[in-house]
Design a protein around this motif. Structure first.
Motif: not given
Length: 199
Positions: A50, A55, A62
């Motif tokens: 990440v 992101e 997630g």
């Protein structure tokens, strides 16, 4: 311990060979599976990915958006190298721990998709290559994995050529035919491995 490197191009059928060898008694260390484990949610590996890619490579839950990340790195060799620099050391460490736990008389098969590309053949007592013609690989990727022809060709182009893989092989398993033609070849390779391991 006999350390075997198992490799083959995408769609060649390496996973099938790997599972047959496990059935005969090999301890299989699967680099792809480990590569998924080291970037699971909450791992330092995922945090590093990440940090490098942002992101946008995460799903809403997630976890790593593999197809999204794949689209980024397979279109850009430099980004692929960045990803490999994060994931490969983590995979190597985990693989070494699994091998150490296998025991002194084990036949350990390291299932390594990028063995040829990363020049890893010298790390093993011998290298087994699962071979299939490029048109066979392409057909399997489009029919069984649902890739478009362009996606399949781009994944294949990111890997070593068939000739490069065959050049590092000590033993070759021809997987151009149907599944039932594969098992007798894998059994023969297993007998060879057992012989070399002195079992």
């Amino acid at each position: 311990m006999l350390r075997v490197g198992l490799t083959g191009g995408i769609g060649a059928g390496k996973s099938e060979v790997s599972s047959l060898l496990a059935g005969y008694g090999a301890v299989v260390v699967d680099a792809d599976r480990i590569a998924r484990e080291v970037v699971e949610p909450g791992t330092p590996g995922l945090a590093a990915v990440v940090e490098a890619f942002g992101e946008s490579v995460l799903t809403p839950e997630g976890s790593l958006d593999r197809p999204g990340l794949g689209a980024i790195v397979f279109a850009d060799r430099e980004k692929l190298q960045t990803l490999n620099a994060i994931v490969h050391p983590l995979v190597r460490d985990r693989s070494a721990r699994l091998e150490a736990a296998a025991g002194a008389d084990a036949i350990v098969v390291h299932d390594v998709p990028l063995l040829t590309e990363n020049g890893l053949g010298r790390l093993y007592d011998l290298v087994v290559v699962v071979d299939a013609a490029p048109e066979t690989q392409l057909a399997r990727l489009t029919q069984r994995r649902g890739m478009t022809e362009d996606e399949a060709r781009s994944r294949m182009a990111a890997q070593a050529t068939r000739a490069e893989r065959l050049a590092v092989a000590d033993l070759v398993i021809d997987n151009d035919g149907p599944l039932e033609a594969l098992e007798p070849q894998v059994r023969k390779v297993w007998e060879e491995l057992v012989g070399r391991a002195g079992h």
